[in-house]
Write a protein that holds these residues in place. Sequence first.
Motif, short mmCIF file in Angstrom:
data_model
loop_
_atom_site.label_atom_id
_atom_site.label_comp_id
_atom_site.label_asym_id
_atom_site.label_seq_id
_atom_site.Cartn_x
_atom_site.Cartn_y
_atom_site.Cartn_z
N ALA A 666 0.86 -1.18 0.00
CA ALA A 666 0.00 0.00 0.00
C ALA A 666 0.90 1.23 0.00
O ALA A 666 1.94 1.25 0.65
CB ALA A 666 -0.92 0.01 1.22
N THR A 667 0.50 2.24 -0.77
CA THR A 667 1.25 3.49 -0.81
C THR A 667 0.51 4.57 -0.06
O THR A 667 -0.71 4.53 0.09
CB THR A 667 1.46 3.96 -2.26
OG1 THR A 667 0.19 4.20 -2.86
CG2 THR A 667 2.21 2.91 -3.07
N ALA A 668 1.27 5.54 0.44
CA ALA A 668 0.69 6.71 1.09
C ALA A 668 1.08 7.93 0.26
O ALA A 668 2.26 8.19 0.04
CB ALA A 668 1.21 6.86 2.52
N ILE A 669 0.07 8.66 -0.25
CA ILE A 669 0.30 9.81 -1.13
C ILE A 669 -0.28 11.04 -0.47
O ILE A 669 -1.45 11.07 -0.09
CB ILE A 669 -0.34 9.58 -2.51
CG1 ILE A 669 0.25 8.33 -3.16
CG2 ILE A 669 -0.15 10.80 -3.40
CD1 ILE A 669 -0.44 7.93 -4.45
N GLN A 677 5.45 3.78 1.73
CA GLN A 677 4.97 2.52 1.16
C GLN A 677 5.12 1.44 2.21
O GLN A 677 6.10 1.42 2.96
CB GLN A 677 5.75 2.17 -0.11
CG GLN A 677 5.27 0.90 -0.79
CD GLN A 677 5.86 0.75 -2.18
OE1 GLN A 677 5.86 1.68 -2.96
NE2 GLN A 677 6.37 -0.44 -2.48
N SER A 678 4.14 0.57 2.29
CA SER A 678 4.14 -0.45 3.34
C SER A 678 3.72 -1.79 2.76
O SER A 678 2.92 -1.86 1.82
CB SER A 678 3.18 -0.04 4.46
OG SER A 678 3.01 -1.10 5.38
N ALA A 679 4.27 -2.85 3.35
CA ALA A 679 3.77 -4.18 3.05
C ALA A 679 2.41 -4.38 3.72
O ALA A 679 2.16 -3.86 4.82
CB ALA A 679 4.75 -5.24 3.55
N SER A 696 -2.55 -6.27 8.53
CA SER A 696 -1.60 -5.28 9.05
C SER A 696 -1.01 -4.48 7.90
O SER A 696 -0.84 -4.99 6.78
CB SER A 696 -0.48 -5.96 9.83
OG SER A 696 0.27 -6.82 8.98
N ALA A 697 -0.72 -3.21 8.18
CA ALA A 697 -0.09 -2.30 7.21
C ALA A 697 0.43 -1.08 7.95
O ALA A 697 -0.13 -0.69 8.99
CB ALA A 697 -1.08 -1.88 6.13
N PHE A 698 1.50 -0.48 7.45
CA PHE A 698 2.08 0.73 8.05
C PHE A 698 2.38 0.54 9.54
O PHE A 698 2.18 1.45 10.36
CB PHE A 698 1.17 1.94 7.83
CG PHE A 698 1.00 2.31 6.38
CD1 PHE A 698 2.00 2.99 5.70
CD2 PHE A 698 -0.15 1.95 5.69
CE1 PHE A 698 1.84 3.30 4.36
CE2 PHE A 698 -0.31 2.27 4.35
CZ PHE A 698 0.70 2.95 3.68
N GLY A 699 2.82 -0.66 9.89
CA GLY A 699 3.21 -0.93 11.28
C GLY A 699 2.06 -1.08 12.24
O GLY A 699 2.26 -1.08 13.45
N GLN A 700 0.82 -1.20 11.75
CA GLN A 700 -0.34 -1.34 12.60
C GLN A 700 -1.16 -2.54 12.15
O GLN A 700 -1.01 -3.03 11.03
CB GLN A 700 -1.20 -0.07 12.55
CG GLN A 700 -0.43 1.20 12.96
CD GLN A 700 -1.33 2.42 12.93
OE1 GLN A 700 -2.38 2.42 13.57
NE2 GLN A 700 -0.92 3.43 12.19
N SER A 701 -2.03 -3.03 13.01
CA SER A 701 -2.85 -4.19 12.68
C SER A 701 -4.28 -3.98 13.18
O SER A 701 -4.54 -3.11 14.02
CB SER A 701 -2.27 -5.46 13.31
OG SER A 701 -2.22 -5.34 14.72
N GLY A 748 -3.95 14.12 12.16
CA GLY A 748 -2.61 14.61 12.45
C GLY A 748 -1.55 13.59 12.09
O GLY A 748 -1.57 12.95 11.05
N GLN A 749 -0.60 13.40 13.02
CA GLN A 749 0.51 12.50 12.78
C GLN A 749 0.09 11.04 12.71
O GLN A 749 0.80 10.20 12.18
CB GLN A 749 1.57 12.67 13.89
CG GLN A 749 2.21 14.04 13.92
CD GLN A 749 2.97 14.35 12.65
OE1 GLN A 749 3.62 13.48 12.09
NE2 GLN A 749 2.88 15.60 12.18
N ARG A 750 -1.09 10.73 13.23
CA ARG A 750 -1.55 9.34 13.23
C ARG A 750 -2.32 8.97 11.96
O ARG A 750 -2.66 7.82 11.77
CB ARG A 750 -2.45 9.10 14.45
CG ARG A 750 -1.70 9.23 15.77
CD ARG A 750 -2.62 8.93 16.94
NE ARG A 750 -1.90 8.92 18.20
CZ ARG A 750 -2.46 8.66 19.38
NH1 ARG A 750 -3.76 8.42 19.45
NH2 ARG A 750 -1.74 8.65 20.47
N ARG A 751 -2.57 9.96 11.12
CA ARG A 751 -3.35 9.70 9.92
C ARG A 751 -2.50 8.99 8.87
O ARG A 751 -1.35 9.34 8.63
CB ARG A 751 -3.90 11.00 9.35
CG ARG A 751 -4.73 10.81 8.08
CD ARG A 751 -5.34 12.12 7.62
NE ARG A 751 -6.11 11.95 6.41
CZ ARG A 751 -7.36 11.50 6.38
NH1 ARG A 751 -7.96 11.18 7.52
NH2 ARG A 751 -8.01 11.35 5.24
N ILE A 752 -3.09 7.98 8.22
CA ILE A 752 -2.46 7.33 7.08
C ILE A 752 -2.99 8.01 5.83
O ILE A 752 -4.19 7.92 5.54
CB ILE A 752 -2.77 5.82 7.04
CG1 ILE A 752 -2.23 5.13 8.31
CG2 ILE A 752 -2.17 5.19 5.80
CD1 ILE A 752 -2.60 3.67 8.38
#
Length: 762
Positions: A666-669, A677-679, A696-701, A748-752
């Motif tokens: 998944a990409t973050a734009i 980019q995350s697995a 799970s993605a971007f270090g979260q599940s 904020g900083q927590r938004r994907i």
Amino acid sequence: MPAALPDRFMALLLRCWRRAGTAFAVLGLALVASCGGGGDAADTSQDSVARVEIVQTGLLLGTAGQTRQLQAVVYNARNEPLERAITWSSSRPGALAVDTNGLVRAASASGSAQIVASAEGVRSAPLLGLVAAPAAGVRLVDDVDVLSSPVETSPGAAPSDTNTYRVTLAARVAPAVGQRFFSTGSRPVAGEVQSVQPVPDGFEVTLVLVPLNELLPGLRIEERLETTPSLADLAPDIAAAYTVVQEGNRFVFTPRSSPLAPPAGRLRPQAATPVGSFAFNQGCEPALIGVVPGGPIPISFAQPPVFSLAVNPSLDLSLGGDEQRVVVLAEPQVDLQGQITATAAFEGKIECKAELFTVKLPVGGAISFFVGGLMPVGFGFEIAGKVTVADVGIGVTNTTRALAQAGLVCPASGDCGFNAEIDNFTNTTTPLVNSPNLGDLRLEPSLEGFGFVELAIGNPFLKSLQFSAVQAKVGGKLGASLARETSQIIDAAYASDYKVSFEFSAGLASDFDAALKLLGLPGVTAATTFQRSVPLAESPKGAALNAVTGSLLNFLTGDALNFTVRLDPQKVNFVPGVGPYNVNRVELVRRSGGFSTTVGSLNAATGQTVFNFPFNAPNPGTLSEFHAFVYTSLPGLGSFPLQIGTATSPVCPPLPIGPRVWRGTATAILDDVLVGQSAVVTQLTFAGGLLTGAGSAFGQSGEAEGTVNCEFIQFGMGFNLSGRVGFEGVIATDGQSMSGTHSGGGEGQRRIPSGNWTLTLN
């Protein structure tokens, strides 16, 4: 004319030559007087330096150690000379050194340099200086020996390296037929004597050019010749039609409410002029099927185009070294808005060009016959395709930025070849099509708006010795194939569409062989043209599978049906992945008994890709009677819808029912920039159109749940920090992969940030 002119007269005379653009001759004191007033600088103070000009325009030193004294004049905005300290500099002191007093010394046996004079931060145009020994039998002549400017023997002749020109030499020179000359100063003389005629004070000599390497065999040039367009270079037709304001290196062209009377003469003869209030000073070149040559052009310009332009073309010139080059460089910035109306049906192509500036390369003296020249800069339109009726309006708003080059490159080993490159380009094109509301109409128009730069090599004042060498254009293009609903329904193989692309084309012009011959370079046998087309936008398309589906293949009177129209998520934005969202509405049309009826119309919400239409059957029928069309906001196609497809029964990809692992990325734009980019790893279960699982993605599940409607999939994944993230996309026809877009949760900083995702069955 006396053998030597006063320095003040020479300075004014040379300045007028530079400002004369494409004018042919300098007419002594009359022309000096005509150029005497008005300056280019905004500061009208008598004490401020407006410009600096080097008196000499050509310089050749024949041997190492030889010197030549240069002079420069400083002017204020009123064209009055000022007494100011002048600083001198050389781009290559190892070839030509210049001291604080303007004394130039040849520091090597062969080479080139650009000499600049400055005063209070204002720089002169560069003087191209050369060091080279003449070939045996070639006589060097100074300005005192040249009593007149060159005059073409046949001014109306087509450009050719066999054309001749005349010049008057002083009596003490005593030229002879067959003798070769090359001048060392500002007055251009080069070539072989064809005839000699005695005149008062000297001899009128007719010369033909010969290759540069036969005159100066050891010459080496390695320069980038910069040009800077000015209002003095503005084409007269453009000045009559537009108010032009210079903002730095950018020129803004505003159509005059009342155009001035056109000039008595034009820079170039017109091929043909379209109907309307604006006439292109180079005319329009038609290549039309079934139209009599010389007949009226079937297009008109209701209003003059609106545009701005920033471009400083330059010539990358390398001669005599390991790699030889004659390459035009430009970084155009063109903003263009205009509309063309077809006054009659036509098929073919019409290209219309307006030359805005004709910029002279900063080259004087004898070398100007070989590496001098003009660089026309302008804009144009090309309308092409098949237009079957009159009163069709096709317009474009186009913004282009690019770094381009085109020309000849001759490596140390190997043949010379045409070289063209385009880089760092950006282009936004907003096209428009307006057509009359006429029954079963079909149109296949294309429209390109472009800026162009050309190069004509040769003495700028002798047209028969100017050789069209390089042409390049860059812009945006709309291509469309358009028809009414009925045409698209009846012709199952046809669907209207449009495409927008960035276009760059370049090539060597017809006279380039003559220019190469005079430069002593071999001809080019390989391809001499280059074209690059980069897709920018295309019309919305249906999903790859189940674009239009209905719930009953055959239905009876009173049956309730549901139709679903699915658009490809990658094709709903005008510019894929960028925007804006370009679906205005979707309509469902039934074609039955020879009549077409709109049975449903849904306005689109931003980002929407799925549209559902309930339908109660008033009579029996089949799904194949139903067709879906999309109406777009851009490019303003008006009454031309784009067919998505004909209704069918849904076909669903095979999906594993039990829990299976899917892996992907998944990409973050953010603000159109890839920021991450995350697995992605998920374990999903499909049952009864429902999806459950976890991932799970971007270090979260988190847990996942959603729905599957044939190939269309929607699910949410609840992440512990960012809240719920929505995934939407399509499943491939083989059921082995899926892809789409996601919208992030959290703040904020927590938004994907939103982006794209893909998953493949593990």
